[in-house]
Design a protein around this motif. Structure first.
Motif, PDB file in Angstrom:
ATOM      1  N   PRO A 289      -7.359  17.043 -39.685  1.00  0.00           N
ATOM      2  CA  PRO A 289      -6.381  18.099 -39.704  1.00  0.00           C
ATOM      3  C   PRO A 289      -5.605  17.887 -41.196  1.00  0.00           C
ATOM      4  N   GLY A 290      -6.095  17.047 -42.060  1.00  0.00           N
ATOM      5  CA  GLY A 290      -5.396  16.730 -43.462  1.00  0.00           C
ATOM      6  C   GLY A 290      -5.189  15.329 -43.362  1.00  0.00           C
ATOM      7  N   THR A 291      -5.195  14.759 -44.635  1.00  0.00           N
ATOM      8  CA  THR A 291      -5.063  13.411 -44.984  1.00  0.00           C
ATOM      9  C   THR A 291      -3.604  12.970 -44.578  1.00  0.00           C
ATOM     10  N   GLN A 292      -2.918  13.795 -44.961  1.00  0.00           N
ATOM     11  CA  GLN A 292      -1.224  13.575 -44.826  1.00  0.00           C
ATOM     12  C   GLN A 292      -0.684  13.451 -43.325  1.00  0.00           C
ATOM     13  N   ASN A 293      -1.367  14.483 -42.767  1.00  0.00           N
ATOM     14  CA  ASN A 293      -1.123  14.536 -41.040  1.00  0.00           C
ATOM     15  C   ASN A 293      -1.575  13.219 -40.359  1.00  0.00           C
ATOM     16  N   ILE A 294      -2.645  12.845 -40.865  1.00  0.00           N
ATOM     17  CA  ILE A 294      -3.235  11.810 -40.047  1.00  0.00           C
ATOM     18  C   ILE A 294      -2.393  10.499 -40.524  1.00  0.00           C
ATOM     19  N   VAL A 295      -2.138  10.450 -41.602  1.00  0.00           N
ATOM     20  CA  VAL A 295      -0.974   9.365 -42.094  1.00  0.00           C
ATOM     21  C   VAL A 295       0.337   9.384 -41.294  1.00  0.00           C
TER      22      VAL A 295
ATOM     23  N   ILE B   5     -10.772  10.035 -43.062  1.00  0.00           N
ATOM     24  CA  ILE B   5     -10.004   8.588 -42.838  1.00  0.00           C
ATOM     25  C   ILE B   5     -10.022   7.584 -43.909  1.00  0.00           C
ATOM     26  N   VAL B   6     -11.071   7.796 -44.846  1.00  0.00           N
ATOM     27  CA  VAL B   6     -11.117   6.650 -45.900  1.00  0.00           C
ATOM     28  C   VAL B   6      -9.853   6.862 -46.742  1.00  0.00           C
ATOM     29  N   GLU B   7      -9.531   8.290 -47.234  1.00  0.00           N
ATOM     30  CA  GLU B   7      -8.440   8.748 -47.789  1.00  0.00           C
ATOM     31  C   GLU B   7      -7.102   8.275 -47.339  1.00  0.00           C
ATOM     32  N   ALA B   8      -6.992   8.670 -45.803  1.00  0.00           N
ATOM     33  CA  ALA B   8      -5.708   8.276 -45.256  1.00  0.00           C
ATOM     34  C   ALA B   8      -5.459   6.782 -45.102  1.00  0.00           C
ATOM     35  N   LEU B   9      -6.522   5.843 -44.963  1.00  0.00           N
ATOM     36  CA  LEU B   9      -6.468   4.610 -44.580  1.00  0.00           C
ATOM     37  C   LEU B   9      -5.540   3.403 -45.242  1.00  0.00           C
ATOM     38  N   PRO B  10      -5.726   3.847 -46.879  1.00  0.00           N
ATOM     39  CA  PRO B  10      -4.723   2.888 -47.551  1.00  0.00           C
ATOM     40  C   PRO B  10      -3.407   3.285 -47.317  1.00  0.00           C
ATOM     41  N   GLN B  11      -2.950   4.714 -47.115  1.00  0.00           N
ATOM     42  CA  GLN B  11      -1.583   4.982 -47.044  1.00  0.00           C
ATOM     43  C   GLN B  11      -1.026   4.575 -45.658  1.00  0.00           C
TER      44      GLN B  11
ATOM     45  N   VAL C 104      -4.234   1.459 -32.276  1.00  0.00           N
ATOM     46  CA  VAL C 104      -4.208   2.724 -32.909  1.00  0.00           C
ATOM     47  C   VAL C 104      -5.706   3.017 -32.899  1.00  0.00           C
ATOM     48  N   LEU C 105      -6.039   4.218 -32.545  1.00  0.00           N
ATOM     49  CA  LEU C 105      -7.577   4.763 -32.650  1.00  0.00           C
ATOM     50  C   LEU C 105      -7.563   5.613 -33.598  1.00  0.00           C
ATOM     51  N   MET C 106      -8.688   5.214 -34.404  1.00  0.00           N
ATOM     52  CA  MET C 106      -9.304   5.857 -35.487  1.00  0.00           C
ATOM     53  C   MET C 106     -10.850   5.692 -35.527  1.00  0.00           C
ATOM     54  N   HIS C 107     -11.409   6.581 -36.462  1.00  0.00           N
ATOM     55  CA  HIS C 107     -13.032   6.603 -36.225  1.00  0.00           C
ATOM     56  C   HIS C 107     -13.520   6.167 -37.723  1.00  0.00           C
ATOM     57  N   ALA C 108     -14.869   5.694 -37.487  1.00  0.00           N
ATOM     58  CA  ALA C 108     -15.544   5.422 -38.914  1.00  0.00           C
ATOM     59  C   ALA C 108     -16.757   5.899 -38.942  1.00  0.00           C
ATOM     60  N   SER C 109     -16.655   7.031 -38.072  1.00  0.00           N
ATOM     61  CA  SER C 109     -18.093   7.989 -37.936  1.00  0.00           C
ATOM     62  C   SER C 109     -18.017   8.925 -39.087  1.00  0.00           C
ATOM     63  N   ASP C 110     -19.013   9.620 -39.217  1.00  0.00           N
ATOM     64  CA  ASP C 110     -19.173  10.641 -40.451  1.00  0.00           C
ATOM     65  C   ASP C 110     -18.281  11.880 -39.851  1.00  0.00           C
ATOM     66  N   SER C 111     -17.914  12.004 -38.630  1.00  0.00           N
ATOM     67  CA  SER C 111     -17.245  13.061 -37.915  1.00  0.00           C
ATOM     68  C   SER C 111     -15.610  13.115 -38.821  1.00  0.00           C
TER      69      SER C 111
ATOM     70  N   ALA D 151     -15.171   2.930 -45.500  1.00  0.00           N
ATOM     71  CA  ALA D 151     -13.657   2.662 -44.286  1.00  0.00           C
ATOM     72  C   ALA D 151     -13.644   0.960 -44.728  1.00  0.00           C
ATOM     73  N   LEU D 152     -14.789   0.164 -44.607  1.00  0.00           N
ATOM     74  CA  LEU D 152     -14.820  -1.218 -44.782  1.00  0.00           C
ATOM     75  C   LEU D 152     -14.237  -1.500 -46.209  1.00  0.00           C
ATOM     76  N   ALA D 153     -14.730  -0.733 -47.303  1.00  0.00           N
ATOM     77  CA  ALA D 153     -14.217  -1.221 -48.459  1.00  0.00           C
ATOM     78  C   ALA D 153     -12.914  -1.131 -48.852  1.00  0.00           C
ATOM     79  N   VAL D 154     -12.301  -0.094 -48.058  1.00  0.00           N
ATOM     80  CA  VAL D 154     -10.754   0.140 -48.156  1.00  0.00           C
ATOM     81  C   VAL D 154     -10.154  -1.324 -47.616  1.00  0.00           C
ATOM     82  N   LEU D 155     -10.600  -1.470 -46.322  1.00  0.00           N
ATOM     83  CA  LEU D 155     -10.107  -2.725 -45.485  1.00  0.00           C
ATOM     84  C   LEU D 155     -10.133  -3.880 -46.433  1.00  0.00           C
ATOM     85  N   LYS D 156     -11.186  -3.963 -47.059  1.00  0.00           N
ATOM     86  CA  LYS D 156     -11.255  -5.392 -47.983  1.00  0.00           C
ATOM     87  C   LYS D 156     -10.478  -5.053 -49.238  1.00  0.00           C
TER      88      LYS D 156
END
Length: 224
Positions: free
Chosen positions: A159-165, A189-195, A178-185, A46-51
């Motif tokens: 719920p699915g990447t596109q649903n999160i986006v 989120i890593v796939e959704a975050l760039p979008q 905006v509430l998101m999580h960077a926990s392993d649960s 997740a941090l790598a995406v933000l960078k």
């Protein structure tokens, strides 16, 4: 300079202790926030995406035990310039416990975060977002602002990447938290975050920390 008004929980009187959900502003500013209380597989990607996406402002709420178990990741969050808040110690609903228990739990997590990162936290997101007036009063007396959210990604439900986006992008408003999580649960989120980042930018949003959002401090037009 812009001026904002924090939007609090619905309360009967203005003197009642309150939590902050968003701010009232016509500026397209938004605070991306991430809770972390478990695991080491999601935080670094997740941090790598933000960078990679050049997002220099975000707020991470860390639990005390997680911080002690994964000090290098916690330090990485700090070294990347992100804001760090408190997410408690044991992941239990504060409203079920006494003020003395709350003070002990928050102090333990505060100490852990400061020991690892050097940050003395002043923002808190309670475990499970649970609170009542008594809890907020107790936390305010400890010097904390209680931070909730206006837009919930529901990423922890996977719920699915596109649903999160779609949920984040369609619900976001100026001054949003905006509430998101960077926990392993949060497995998607890593796939959704760039979008999420690219689509919010396309709408004209600039990313700020929670503290910047609620303080009304001057923000440069170059902030992303």
């Amino acid at each position: 300079m812009f001026f904002v008004t924090p939007v609090f929980a619905q309360t009967k009187t203005s003197s009642t202790p309150q939590a902050i959900y968003k701010v009232d502003t016509d500026k397209k500013l938004i605070a991306l926030t991430f809770d972390i209380s478990w695991g080491n597989k999601v935080p670094e990607p997740a941090l790598a995406v933000l960078k990679k996406e050049n997002v220099k402002k975000a707020t991470f709420f860390l639990s005390g035990p997680w911080t002690l178990r994964h000090p290098q990741i916690a330090k990485q969050i700090k070294n990347m310039g992100y804001e760090i808040g408190n997410h408690g110690n044991l992941h239990k609903d504060f409203s079920d416990y006494s003020d003395s228990w709350i003070r002990e739990q928050v102090s333990l997590s505060e100490k852990a975060i400061q020991q690892v990162t050097g940050v003395k936290t002043t923002l808190i997101r309670t475990p499970n977002g649970d609170f009542n007036t008594r809890v907020i009063h107790c936390l305010n007396n400890m010097g904390y602002k209680v931070i909730q959210w206006n837009t919930d990604s529901l990423d922890w439900k996977n719920p699915g990447t596109q649903n999160i986006v779609n949920r984040v992008v369609k619900r976001a408003v100026p001054g949003d938290i905006v509430l998101m999580h960077a926990s392993d649960s949060s497995k998607q989120i890593v796939e959704a975050l760039p979008q999420i980042i690219s689509q919010l930018r396309a709408q004209g949003y600039k990313f700020v920390t929670v503290s910047e959002l609620i303080s009304g401090a001057e923000v440069s037009s170059t902030v992303r």
